[in-house]
Scaffold this active site. Structure first.
Site, PDB file in Angstrom:
ATOM      1  N   ARG A  21     -16.503  80.556  -8.106  1.00 56.33           N
ATOM      2  CA  ARG A  21     -15.335  79.714  -8.408  1.00 56.33           C
ATOM      3  C   ARG A  21     -15.543  78.256  -8.023  1.00 56.33           C
ATOM      4  NH1 ARG A  21     -10.192  82.703  -8.955  1.00 56.33           N
ATOM      5  NH2 ARG A  21     -10.862  84.371 -10.323  1.00 56.33           N
ATOM      6  N   ARG A  25      -9.439  74.922  -8.867  1.00 52.01           N
ATOM      7  CA  ARG A  25      -8.289  74.093  -8.485  1.00 52.01           C
ATOM      8  C   ARG A  25      -8.465  73.241  -7.237  1.00 52.01           C
ATOM      9  NH1 ARG A  25      -4.479  79.188  -9.218  1.00 52.01           N
ATOM     10  NH2 ARG A  25      -6.501  80.010  -8.592  1.00 52.01           N
ATOM     11  N   ARG A  34      -7.454  70.849 -16.596  1.00 53.41           N
ATOM     12  CA  ARG A  34      -6.609  72.030 -16.759  1.00 53.41           C
ATOM     13  C   ARG A  34      -5.247  71.632 -17.328  1.00 53.41           C
ATOM     14  NH1 ARG A  34      -3.388  75.675 -16.414  1.00 53.41           N
ATOM     15  NH2 ARG A  34      -3.323  77.405 -14.937  1.00 53.41           N
ATOM     16  N   ASP A  71     -13.516  83.543 -18.082  1.00 55.71           N
ATOM     17  CA  ASP A  71     -12.902  84.533 -17.204  1.00 55.71           C
ATOM     18  C   ASP A  71     -13.318  85.923 -17.660  1.00 55.71           C
ATOM     19  OD1 ASP A  71     -10.694  84.626 -14.954  1.00 55.71           O
ATOM     20  OD2 ASP A  71     -10.381  86.368 -16.242  1.00 55.71           O
ATOM     21  N   TYR A 144      -7.864  96.052 -14.901  1.00 56.79           N
ATOM     22  CA  TYR A 144      -6.838  95.125 -15.420  1.00 56.79           C
ATOM     23  C   TYR A 144      -6.274  95.628 -16.748  1.00 56.79           C
ATOM     24  CZ  TYR A 144      -8.096  91.768 -11.801  1.00 56.79           C
ATOM     25  OH  TYR A 144      -8.302  91.158 -10.595  1.00 56.79           O
TER      26      TYR A 144
HETATM   27  O1  CP3 Z   1     -16.444  78.925 -11.291  1.00 56.19           O
HETATM   28  C1  CP3 Z   1     -16.570  80.146 -11.577  1.00 56.19           C
HETATM   29  O2  CP3 Z   1     -16.819  81.014 -10.717  1.00 56.19           O
HETATM   30  C2  CP3 Z   1     -16.598  80.548 -13.042  1.00 56.19           C
HETATM   31  C3  CP3 Z   1     -15.387  80.949 -13.661  1.00 56.19           C
HETATM   32  C4  CP3 Z   1     -14.688  82.247 -13.279  1.00 56.19           C
HETATM   33  C5  CP3 Z   1     -13.277  82.350 -13.226  1.00 56.19           C
HETATM   34  N1  CP3 Z   1     -12.939  83.648 -13.017  1.00 56.19           N
HETATM   35  C6  CP3 Z   1     -12.359  81.220 -13.411  1.00 56.19           C
HETATM   36  C7  CP3 Z   1     -10.937  81.362 -13.053  1.00 56.19           C
HETATM   37  C8  CP3 Z   1     -15.199  83.521 -13.023  1.00 56.19           C
HETATM   38  C9  CP3 Z   1     -16.649  83.969 -12.897  1.00 56.19           C
HETATM   39  C10 CP3 Z   1     -14.076  84.399 -12.866  1.00 56.19           C
HETATM   40  C11 CP3 Z   1     -14.211  85.841 -12.625  1.00 56.19           C
HETATM   41  C12 CP3 Z   1     -13.002  86.647 -12.417  1.00 56.19           C
HETATM   42  N2  CP3 Z   1     -11.773  86.521 -13.023  1.00 56.19           N
HETATM   43  C13 CP3 Z   1     -12.956  87.784 -11.579  1.00 56.19           C
HETATM   44  C14 CP3 Z   1     -14.114  88.342 -10.791  1.00 56.19           C
HETATM   45  C15 CP3 Z   1     -14.386  87.575  -9.549  1.00 56.19           C
HETATM   46  C16 CP3 Z   1     -13.325  87.683  -8.483  1.00 56.19           C
HETATM   47  O3  CP3 Z   1     -12.719  86.657  -8.209  1.00 56.19           O
HETATM   48  O4  CP3 Z   1     -13.129  88.783  -7.952  1.00 56.19           O
HETATM   49  C17 CP3 Z   1     -11.650  88.312 -11.645  1.00 56.19           C
HETATM   50  C18 CP3 Z   1     -11.132  89.522 -10.893  1.00 56.19           C
HETATM   51  C19 CP3 Z   1     -10.931  87.516 -12.575  1.00 56.19           C
HETATM   52  C20 CP3 Z   1      -9.515  87.710 -13.035  1.00 56.19           C
HETATM   53  C21 CP3 Z   1      -8.669  86.557 -12.681  1.00 56.19           C
HETATM   54  N3  CP3 Z   1      -8.760  85.310 -13.260  1.00 56.19           N
HETATM   55  C22 CP3 Z   1      -7.640  86.515 -11.724  1.00 56.19           C
HETATM   56  C23 CP3 Z   1      -7.224  87.679 -10.843  1.00 56.19           C
HETATM   57  C24 CP3 Z   1      -7.121  85.222 -11.740  1.00 56.19           C
HETATM   58  C25 CP3 Z   1      -5.931  84.722 -10.975  1.00 56.19           C
HETATM   59  C26 CP3 Z   1      -6.263  84.364  -9.584  1.00 56.19           C
HETATM   60  C27 CP3 Z   1      -6.242  82.900  -9.380  1.00 56.19           C
HETATM   61  O5  CP3 Z   1      -7.142  82.405  -8.659  1.00 56.19           O
HETATM   62  O6  CP3 Z   1      -5.335  82.238  -9.893  1.00 56.19           O
HETATM   63  C28 CP3 Z   1      -7.854  84.464 -12.674  1.00 56.19           C
HETATM   64  C29 CP3 Z   1      -7.665  83.042 -13.009  1.00 56.19           C
HETATM   65  C30 CP3 Z   1      -8.842  82.139 -12.880  1.00 56.19           C
HETATM   66  N4  CP3 Z   1     -10.121  82.444 -13.272  1.00 56.19           N
HETATM   67  C31 CP3 Z   1      -8.815  80.800 -12.385  1.00 56.19           C
HETATM   68  C32 CP3 Z   1     -10.121  80.307 -12.491  1.00 56.19           C
HETATM   69  C33 CP3 Z   1     -10.614  78.927 -12.158  1.00 56.19           C
HETATM   70  C34 CP3 Z   1      -7.591  80.053 -11.909  1.00 56.19           C
HETATM   71  C35 CP3 Z   1      -6.806  79.668 -13.118  1.00 56.19           C
HETATM   72  C36 CP3 Z   1      -6.140  78.339 -13.068  1.00 56.19           C
HETATM   73  O7  CP3 Z   1      -6.801  77.290 -13.192  1.00 56.19           O
HETATM   74  O8  CP3 Z   1      -4.909  78.361 -12.973  1.00 56.19           O
END
Ligand code: CP3
Length: 335
Positions: A21, A25, A34, A71, A144
């Site tokens: 990540r 943010r 974003r 994602d 999910y």
């Molecule tokens: O920078 C990176 O690592 C690459 C991008 C990336 C994201 N999600 C961006 C993201 C990657 C590799 C993921 C993987 C992901 N997504 C996983 C596996 C890794 C982990 O964290 O366990 C999972 C379970 C998800 C599903 C997911 N996506 C959730 C549960 C959420 C909400 C949680 C949160 O942090 O808000 C997301 C949203 C998400 N994916 C964001 C980002 C940058 C935040 C969204 C935003 O900008 O509002």
């Protein structure tokens, strides 16, 4: 590239570094893009913007690897399941009732913009920076899809016992679709791929074998058949003692470790040559100061002489001060 040399099994000092990540943010420039994209899914599906946020942490911190910005839930969306991200609440999907709702034939058309982002990154990244493609592990993505949201996945857990055929059908579709998706990323220029099995640790051993190791192995084998030499990083989060079996049987070259796994023990239970990635507690990056300095030096000391990719045990949280990330980079670079 230092990152790919370590992935190939070399011990390099100091180790290469990237953070899960790393685009997100905690970066003001991410929040700007974003806001421009409007919503998170549009950001993932607009190549110019997804490219830009992938590059932001590379420009700022010079990490050794960039991870494609997307994602893990783009794939179920591409297969036909509705997806939305409720602001501040995480993903929402209508819980899947039948595997026949999924249509693998349309998926590539929907995720085409993600593949376009990979092609763009191939051209725009500095030549010393590796590009990591990724997908969710089928078990984690199925969690999910079946529950429709995060938070313990009670329906998935029940279904794994009560209707294993349904769960296996969903996993079979996801496994094939994941191979196609990752293969397209490699063709577009990804240097390696990572499988995020973030909820692997929720399954008891028999299900872990069936739902996590089995599909991960099928994906690894088929990707390596199509792309000889491609390296695969598995991330079976919270696998505990199943780490041993996972690293022996899932066909991965490297394993991401969560922050509750002792890295020296992990080294002992993994097959010789397995590359370890991780496993700093993300909370330390929020706290900074002496706890961060001490933990970084302990982790570096523990892995000196072994193939190690420095990373966190889970993603960076939005409340992390940038200065702490800069300090971490300085500490790791100094060795
Ligand atoms: O920078 C990176 O690592 C690459 C991008 C990336 C994201 N999600 C961006 C993201 C990657 C590799 C993921 C993987 C992901 N997504 C996983 C596996 C890794 C982990 O964290 O366990 C999972 C379970 C998800 C599903 C997911 N996506 C959730 C549960 C959420 C909400 C949680 C949160 O942090 O808000 C997301 C949203 C998400 N994916 C964001 C980002 C940058 C935040 C969204 C935003 O900008 O509002």
């Amino acid at each position: 590239m230092k990152f790919l040399e370590v992935l190939a099994g070399e011990a390099i000092w100091p180790p290469p570094l990237w953070l899960m990540r790393q685009a997100g943010r905690y970066l003001p420039e991410y929040r700007t893009v974003r806001a421009k994209a409007g919503d998170f899914i549009s950001l993932c599906l607009t190549p110019a913007l997804a490219e830009e946020v992938t590059l932001q942490p590379i420009r700022k911190f010079g990490f050794d690897a960039a991870i494609l910005f997307s994602d893990i839930l783009i794939l179920p969306m591409a297969l036909g399941q509705d997806l939305s991200f409720a602001e501040g609440e995480g993903p929402r999907l209508p819980p899947l009732e039948t595997a026949s709702l999924l249509n693998p034939d349309r998926a590539a058309g929907v995720y085409a913009p993600v593949i376009e982002t990979v092609s763009r990154l191939r051209r725009s990244l500095p030549k010393e920076t590796a590009l990591i493609g990724f997908a969710g592990g089928p078990a984690t993505v199925a969690c999910y899809m079946l529950d429709g949201q995060g938070g313990g996945f009670p329906r998935t857990r029940r279904l794994a016992y009560e209707n294993p055929r349904f769960v296996r059908d969903v996993l079979a579709i996801l496994t094939d679709a994941t191979v196609e998706y990752l293969s397209a990323q490699v063709n577009a220029g990804a240097d390696c791929v990572m499988l995020f099995e973030s909820w692997a640790g929720m399954f008891p051993p028999a299900q872990f074998r069936d739902l996590v190791i089995g599909p991960n192995r099928l994906i690894s084998d088929e990707l390596k058949r199509r792309h000889p030499g491609i390296k695969i990083i598995g991330f079976p989060r919270l696998a505990g003692l199943m780490l041993n079996e996972y690293t022996q049987k899932a066909g991965v070259d490297a394993v991401g470790l969560d922050n509750v796994t002792d890295i020296a023990t992990a080294r002992a239970v993994c097959p010789p040559g397995m590359v370890l990635q991780g496993n700093l507690d993300p909370l330390l990056l929020k706290l900074g100061g002496k706890p961060l300095e001490d933990a970084v030096s302990a982790l570096l000391g523990e892995m000196h002489g072994y193939p190690h990719i420095f990373n966190l045990g889970h993603g960076i949280t939005p409340d992390v001060p940038e200065a702490h990330v800069a300090r971490l980079v300085e500490l790791v670079r100094r060795g």
